[in-house]
Design an enzyme around this catalytic site. Sequence first.
Site, PDB file in Angstrom:
ATOM      1  N   ARG A 137      -4.732  45.711 -35.888  1.00 32.50           N
ATOM      2  CA  ARG A 137      -4.451  44.451 -36.898  1.00 32.50           C
ATOM      3  C   ARG A 137      -4.653  44.855 -38.329  1.00 32.50           C
ATOM      4  NH1 ARG A 137      -7.088  39.962 -35.205  1.00 32.50           N
ATOM      5  NH2 ARG A 137      -5.616  39.182 -33.584  1.00 32.50           N
ATOM      6  N   TYR A 138      -5.815  45.117 -38.573  1.00 32.27           N
ATOM      7  CA  TYR A 138      -6.343  45.681 -39.890  1.00 32.27           C
ATOM      8  C   TYR A 138      -6.170  46.751 -40.189  1.00 32.27           C
ATOM      9  CZ  TYR A 138      -8.383  40.835 -38.972  1.00 32.27           C
ATOM     10  OH  TYR A 138      -8.708  39.643 -38.576  1.00 32.27           O
ATOM     11  N   ARG A 141      -9.485  49.436 -39.247  1.00 30.44           N
ATOM     12  CA  ARG A 141     -10.272  49.249 -38.133  1.00 30.44           C
ATOM     13  C   ARG A 141      -9.448  48.887 -36.737  1.00 30.44           C
ATOM     14  NH1 ARG A 141     -10.557  46.055 -42.102  1.00 30.44           N
ATOM     15  NH2 ARG A 141     -10.668  43.480 -41.585  1.00 30.44           N
ATOM     16  N   CYS A 150     -16.691  40.622 -17.157  1.00 27.99           N
ATOM     17  CA  CYS A 150     -17.819  40.125 -18.126  1.00 27.99           C
ATOM     18  C   CYS A 150     -18.952  39.671 -17.097  1.00 27.99           C
ATOM     19  CB  CYS A 150     -17.475  38.841 -19.077  1.00 27.99           C
ATOM     20  SG  CYS A 150     -16.173  39.101 -20.252  1.00 27.99           S
ATOM     21  N   CYS A 154     -16.703  32.578 -19.805  1.00 28.54           N
ATOM     22  CA  CYS A 154     -16.885  31.624 -20.855  1.00 28.54           C
ATOM     23  C   CYS A 154     -15.587  30.862 -20.971  1.00 28.54           C
ATOM     24  CB  CYS A 154     -16.846  32.039 -22.175  1.00 28.54           C
ATOM     25  SG  CYS A 154     -18.297  33.294 -22.434  1.00 28.54           S
ATOM     26  N   CYS A 157     -12.471  31.270 -23.166  1.00 28.23           N
ATOM     27  CA  CYS A 157     -12.356  32.547 -23.641  1.00 28.23           C
ATOM     28  C   CYS A 157     -10.995  32.926 -24.493  1.00 28.23           C
ATOM     29  CB  CYS A 157     -12.643  33.634 -22.672  1.00 28.23           C
ATOM     30  SG  CYS A 157     -12.405  35.484 -23.037  1.00 28.23           S
ATOM     31  N   ARG A 159      -9.672  35.904 -24.619  1.00 30.86           N
ATOM     32  CA  ARG A 159      -8.931  36.788 -24.028  1.00 30.86           C
ATOM     33  C   ARG A 159      -8.788  36.292 -22.231  1.00 30.86           C
ATOM     34  NH1 ARG A 159     -12.186  40.784 -26.770  1.00 30.86           N
ATOM     35  NH2 ARG A 159     -10.911  40.589 -28.728  1.00 30.86           N
ATOM     36  N   ASP A 318     -10.260  29.138 -30.910  1.00 30.87           N
ATOM     37  CA  ASP A 318      -8.858  29.638 -30.892  1.00 30.87           C
ATOM     38  C   ASP A 318      -7.852  28.553 -30.146  1.00 30.87           C
ATOM     39  OD1 ASP A 318      -9.000  31.925 -32.467  1.00 30.87           O
ATOM     40  OD2 ASP A 318      -9.581  32.978 -30.887  1.00 30.87           O
ATOM     41  N   ASP A 355      -9.249  32.058 -36.718  1.00 27.23           N
ATOM     42  CA  ASP A 355      -8.277  33.472 -36.511  1.00 27.23           C
ATOM     43  C   ASP A 355      -6.994  32.694 -36.521  1.00 27.23           C
ATOM     44  OD1 ASP A 355      -7.932  36.167 -35.877  1.00 27.23           O
ATOM     45  OD2 ASP A 355      -9.721  36.130 -34.574  1.00 27.23           O
ATOM     46  N   LYS A 362      -8.564  37.099 -39.592  1.00 28.74           N
ATOM     47  CA  LYS A 362      -9.516  36.088 -39.753  1.00 28.74           C
ATOM     48  C   LYS A 362      -9.276  35.519 -41.154  1.00 28.74           C
ATOM     49  CE  LYS A 362     -12.896  38.285 -36.973  1.00 28.74           C
ATOM     50  NZ  LYS A 362     -11.909  39.645 -36.653  1.00 28.74           N
TER      51      LYS A 362
HETATM   52  S1  SF4 Z   1     -15.579  35.103 -24.588  1.00 28.55           S
HETATM   53 FE1  SF4 Z   1     -14.483  36.267 -23.123  1.00 28.55          FE
HETATM   54  S2  SF4 Z   1     -14.876  38.192 -23.310  1.00 28.55           S
HETATM   55 FE2  SF4 Z   1     -16.560  37.217 -24.340  1.00 28.55          FE
HETATM   56  S3  SF4 Z   1     -18.164  37.027 -22.791  1.00 28.55           S
HETATM   57 FE3  SF4 Z   1     -17.019  35.192 -22.642  1.00 28.55          FE
HETATM   58  S4  SF4 Z   1     -15.436  35.579 -21.096  1.00 28.55           S
HETATM   59 FE4  SF4 Z   1     -16.247  37.656 -21.751  1.00 28.55          FE
END
Ligand code: SF4
Length: 412
Positions: A137-138, A141, A150, A154, A157, A159, A318, A355, A362
């Site tokens: 995107r940038y 990088r 994971c 979370c 998340c 993603r 997000d 974001d 960002k």
């Molecule tokens: S934010 Fe998403 S990618 Fe990061 S540790 Fe938590 S579940 Fe995994």
Amino acid sequence: MQIETEAGEDGPSPRFSTFNEWKEFRSAGRGFWTQVPDSDWNSWHWQLKNRITTLHQLTRLMPTLTPEEYAGTQLANTKLSLAITPYFFNLIDPADEDCPIRRQVIPRLAETYTAPWEMSDPCGEDSHSSVPGLVHRYPDRVLFLVTDRCASYCRYCTRSRLVSNATGYDFHPEFDKQIDYVARTPAIRDVLLSGGDPLLFSDEKLEYLLSRLRAIPHVEFLRIGTRIPVFLPQRITAELCEMLRQFHPLFVSIHSNHPRELTTEVRDALGRLADAGIPLGNQSVLLRHVNDDVAVMRAHVQKLLRCRVKPYYLYQCDLVAGSAHLRTSVRKGMEVMDGLRGHTSGYAVPTYVIDAPGGGGKVPVNPEYVLSRNTDRVVIRNFEGKIFEYPEASDGTPLFRAPHRMEEPELA
Ligand code: SF4
């Protein structure tokens, strides 16, 4: 989360004892797992094998599960799987429905509600993927996604469309293609390995990947984004640190949101990484009733510095589908930042960013410190709300007049 407050000169402030408790380093303890031998408990493989992943396990370990959590967990496997390491589970307060640790990892029914402005890919990563698993995107990088797994998941998340594969995204990175793209794009000088969590890989697999990237002459700088030191500090072994130190300059960005996550185990794990010469930064997500509070965040950033970690970014949550119950306002985020800047060490102050929805990257968001720009001065305020002026011509050239406290604050 209920924060004890008492009236002070500047209005309510957290009780000194509560603030100090957050800043204390404590072990997560053994909780339900007192019978497990130390060799197992301290093994990252054992921790992963014994994660809490089902409603049955959760209700057995936590009879205080609320109906909202019960229903949310029943549906979790269609959105983002449930997984919590035994170590991290011990940080949950089962008596507190609003425990900041609990809110981050135990599903709630609210996750199934999607607002019209929410998205499955709020940062537009898929549309910036030149090859699968590589987000460019940038200009200089790339984000190099290595896995969809994971140690724990979370609930907010970004993603969640791909991590844990609950939605059937079926993420399959192709390392050869990803590395080839980096190798034939000389503008890329910085590669961030992320996922999922790269530190779930074996030392050998990670070493293979890092060696191939390090062998590309224009790649100056490598980074790993990981929540493993927080979810699974047992993974940060001496062998891992020894392997990582071959790849300097290599930075590690951890992800911690609340001071209670910074236990003695986490502090020691971070110390091992820092001793291997790895600069450490932290990325937090601003979360409702987790850390959207000046005192919590101040305790957190101060504790991070004591763990040798520089608070790097504070993210506005997000617009990921099903996260509204964990989001808080930008106004609240600015209030938190206002309570950090000037009130604690500059090193402890992260950059607050949004974001930009859809893939704009960002964007820093700051409380207003420049109050006005006139033809001959810039009017600013400091952290105490005092107003000052800095002389400057409208074209930016310096004026021959010393800055002084404003005599007419109403001008501001
Ligand atoms: S934010 Fe998403 S990618 Fe990061 S540790 Fe938590 S579940 Fe995994």
